[in-house]
Scaffold this active site. Structure first.
Site, mmCIF file in Angstrom:
data_model
loop_
_atom_site.group_PDB
_atom_site.id
_atom_site.type_symbol
_atom_site.label_atom_id
_atom_site.label_comp_id
_atom_site.label_asym_id
_atom_site.label_seq_id
_atom_site.Cartn_x
_atom_site.Cartn_y
_atom_site.Cartn_z
ATOM 1 N N ASP A 1 23.087 -12.957 -6.151
ATOM 2 C CA ASP A 1 22.751 -12.942 -4.737
ATOM 3 C C ASP A 1 21.260 -12.621 -4.656
ATOM 4 O OD1 ASP A 1 24.630 -11.829 -1.844
ATOM 5 O OD2 ASP A 1 22.722 -12.889 -2.000
HETATM 6 C C1 GLC Z 1 22.212 -13.273 1.346
HETATM 7 C C2 GLC Z 1 23.712 -13.396 1.244
HETATM 8 C C3 GLC Z 1 24.167 -14.651 0.548
HETATM 9 C C4 GLC Z 1 23.190 -15.773 0.871
HETATM 10 C C5 GLC Z 1 21.880 -15.426 0.203
HETATM 11 C C6 GLC Z 1 20.780 -16.455 0.531
HETATM 12 O O1 GLC Z 1 21.801 -11.957 1.153
HETATM 13 O O2 GLC Z 1 24.437 -12.282 0.709
HETATM 14 O O3 GLC Z 1 25.492 -14.948 1.003
HETATM 15 O O4 GLC Z 1 23.681 -17.025 0.379
HETATM 16 O O5 GLC Z 1 21.419 -14.129 0.523
HETATM 17 O O6 GLC Z 1 20.466 -16.381 1.893
#
Ligand code: GLC
Length: 671
Positions: A226
């Site tokens: 993430d």
């Molecule tokens: C965010 C989310 C994830 C998302 C990523 C990119 O923090 O947890 O679900 O796809 O970052 O935006």
């Protein structure tokens, strides 16, 4: 032609293990194909960040089709629509030249307080994984790589970067890994690890969970972190993370140090680089062969269709719905602008003009109705005032429709709710309006369960529309006016109150959130502990009545059955019904839930029509995860097969006795 990674230097390989800027992989100055990823599960979220030296220096946002939230997709219980949802979003990815769709999220709704529940499917692992798999199949059918997330046990937003989810092995397997195991059958190109530690080890550095993913679930795709979800890059890649997102200045040095210190082998690096190159080559092929199949208008229609089937009728006293004629007052925050999504990385900016709910109703019912809206003046206790108390025209309307709910300022990523109630001002208007008019219909939009206790007994109807995307207002009007019968069912229990939920208001101590409820999550908890709930899992009313009959269970082997039964539409309208199949282990050597969902079917029936439904039950439908045996295990004995219209409206029952060879049994239990 497959790129030979032997041509890459170690420096180039290590560079590849970290993203390029915010959304891309590093193409090593054109040696490799470009690849761009974007959120998310509710549409092609085009937010373009420009980074310099690892810092965001600018951000631009573009519009896309705002599809319903995944919670609404789950409430359709229609895997065909889940597949269509993934495919429609992917169609927009093809149009805008994006290669990886960061979704679906299949995290379990352990508590209705979780700020991102609107982005997830259900409290039940089978429903979550089944809908997730369909969504992934839809996206992948357009050559766009889906990215199932967030692996795993990411069930709160509170302190998500630090607080460890402490989960026993059986609960982990049965509740929190099963949605991923099922979703991965849809063969997504990617999977995203979660922010939180699990049992003390960060998901992005968790070798135990990576091994299950690779060696048990057979996932061969790319594992990405993430965003900023890596603590130490050397450890993460040693555990099997393929790419750290987004670009972080320290990542290259940490990985190179681990490699030079002999802590990270070239074999591991090469395996990770190989998967990344395969993903980039898949993206290049898709860009070459991909073609846009739908217009924006067609995508909007699909958004409306999904939203419509995700609408759940929770109460309908005196048949007040569907609306037919007379003076209808329509007001409330959602009448003009219902929340179409929650807050955070799944937010989609749409150009679609959402109309007033009263106008949508008028378009359908025409001269049969007079629509009174909040534009009228207001009166409280006899005084005529402009304001937000009881809408004046509510006094002498035949029916009052109030649209209220939460929105992206209440349910959003990176924070949880602390209450299940609506804002007090909304509750007050509902109660005071009911004081002056007995025919109140509530249209409720929210991302997760709401405690409706202050007002539910004062109103005649409640229609739950969720965060339904840009087509929600037309969908709501069509259901309110009976153009279509509501066919949604709750994929998340509505409890009586927060204190009745398995975790209550507790949210961990900032270091550890211990999952003391074990496998007893959602209806598994409420049913096993005989707790009252406001609206049960799998519940949803229809304008039609359905009859269930003639159940048969055909045994093919000790753990292989075909369950058949007939559903008949006893009404004079065409309608869809969701039939649900639960299994109950009557006697067990371990504590097992009262019942567990193991199958479902959504069928459309014309007036008076009957259809035969056939559902299969295989070994996993009866098994629990045996920690000591380190495997899924079916113990001999009696099992009940339950078919119902909701988890608490069982219409048909049968019993099967499983008698596997004693040599395969480990415990003798009184059957
Ligand atoms: C965010 C989310 C994830 C998302 C990523 C990119 O923090 O947890 O679900 O796809 O970052 O935006």
């Amino acid at each position: 032609m497959k790129f030979d990674i032997k041509k890459l230097s170690i420096e180039e390989k290590v560079t590849l293990l970290t993203g390029k800027e915010w959304w891309r992989l590093d193409s090593l100055d054109g040696k490799l194909p470009e690849l761009e990823m974007h959120d998310g599960p509710h549409g092609c979220r085009r937010v373009i960040y420009t980074m310099e030296n690892g810092k965001i220096v600018s951000r631009e946002r573009f519009s896309s089709t705002a599809m319903p939230s995944l919670a609404v997709v789950a409430n359709t219980w229609n895997t065909e629509l889940a597949r269509l949802d993934g495919e429609t979003i992917a169609d927009e990815f093809v149009e805008y030249g994006k290669d990886v769709l960061l979704g679906p999220g299949v995290n379990i709704k352990r508590t209705p307080l979780c700020g991102r529940n609107f982005e997830y499917f259900s409290e039940d692992p089978y429903l979550s994984g089944t809908m997730g798999r369909a969504f992934i199949e839809g996206a992948e059918s357009r050559g766009v790589s889906a990215c199932v997330k967030h692996y795993c046990a990411n069930n709160r937003e509170y302190d998500r970067d630090y607080q460890s989810s402490e989960v026993d092995e059986r609960t982990l397997r049965e509740i929190y890994l099963t949605p991923f195991e099922l979703a991965l059958e849809g063969k997504p190109g990617c999977l995203m690890t979660s922010y939180n530690p699990i049992n003390g080890i960060y998901a992005s550095e968790n070798e135990y969970l990576m091994n299950i993913l690779r060696n048990e679930f057979g996932f061969g795709g790319v594992v990405m972190s993430d965003w900023y979800g890596v603590r130490e890059s050397g450890r993460a890649h040693r555990a099997g993370l393929d790419v750290e997102m987004p670009f972080r200045t320290d990542a290259y040095g940490q990985v190179m140090r681990a490699y030079e210190a002999g802590e990270l082998s070239i074999e591991t690096i090469d395996a990770e680089v190989t998967r990344l190159v395969e993903l980039m080559e898949k993206a290049r092929e898709s860009r070459r062969n991909g073609s846009v199949k739908r217009t924006h208008e067609q995508r909007h229609e699909i958004a409306r269709e999904i939203a419509e089937e995700g609408i759940v009728l929770l109460k309908n006293e005196d048949g007040i719905l569907p609306l037919k004629s007379g003076k209808i007052h329509v007001s409330g925050s959602g009448a003009k602008s219902p929340a179409i999504g929650g807050g955070g990385s799944s937010t989609i900016q749409t150009d679609y003009e959402i109309r007033h709910l009263g106008d949508e109703i008028k378009d359908i019912l025409g001269d049969a109705v007079t629509i009174l809206t909040e534009k009228s003046i207001f009166r409280t206790n006899g005084k005529v005032v402009a304001g937000n108390r009881v809408p004046y025209t509510a006094y002498d309307a035949d029916t009052v429709v109030l649209s209220f709910g939460t929105d992206a300022t209440i349910e959003f990523e990176d924070a949880d709710r602390t209450s299940l109630r609506l804002p007090k001002s909304m509750e007050d208007i509902i109660v005071e309006t009911a004081d002056v008019n007995e025919n109140v219909v509530i249209v409720l939009y929210s991302g997760s369960a709401i405690d409706v206790s202050p007002w539910i007994d004062r109103v005649k109807a409640l229609l739950y529309i969720g965060y339904g995307g840009e087509g929600i207002q037309e969908a709501t009007a069509r259901v309110l006016c009976g153009k279509v019968s509501p066919s949604g069912k709750l994929a998340e229990t509505f409890p009586m109150c927060l204190e009745d939920t398995p975790t209550g208001s507790y949210r961990g101590n900032g270091f550890v959130d211990r999952y003391t409820e074990g496998v007893f999550v959602g209806y598994r908890y409420y049913d096993s502990y005989k707790k009252n709930v406001r609206f049960p899992f799998g519940f949803g009313l229809s304008y039609a009545e359905f009859e269930y009959s003639d159940m048969t269970v055909k045994k093919h082997s000790e753990t292989d059955y075909t369950v058949s039964f007939t559903v008949t539409n006893k009404s004079d309208i065409t309608a869809k019904e969701v039939a649900e199949l639960y299994v109950k282990d009557v006697f067990s050597a371990v504590s097992r839930p009262e019942k567990e969902l193991k199958g479902f079917a959504k069928i459309e029936l014309a007036p008076g029509e009957s259809k035969r439904v056939e559902l299969k039950l295989a070994e996993r439908a009866f098994a629990y995860y045996s920690v000591f045996q380190k495997k899924w295990y079916v113990e001999n004995g009696a099992f009940e097969i339950l078919v119902g219209s909701s988890s608490r409206d069982i219409r048909l029952k049968a019993r099967v006795d499983i008698s596997l060879p004693a040599s395969e049994q480990v415990t003798f239990v009184v059957h």
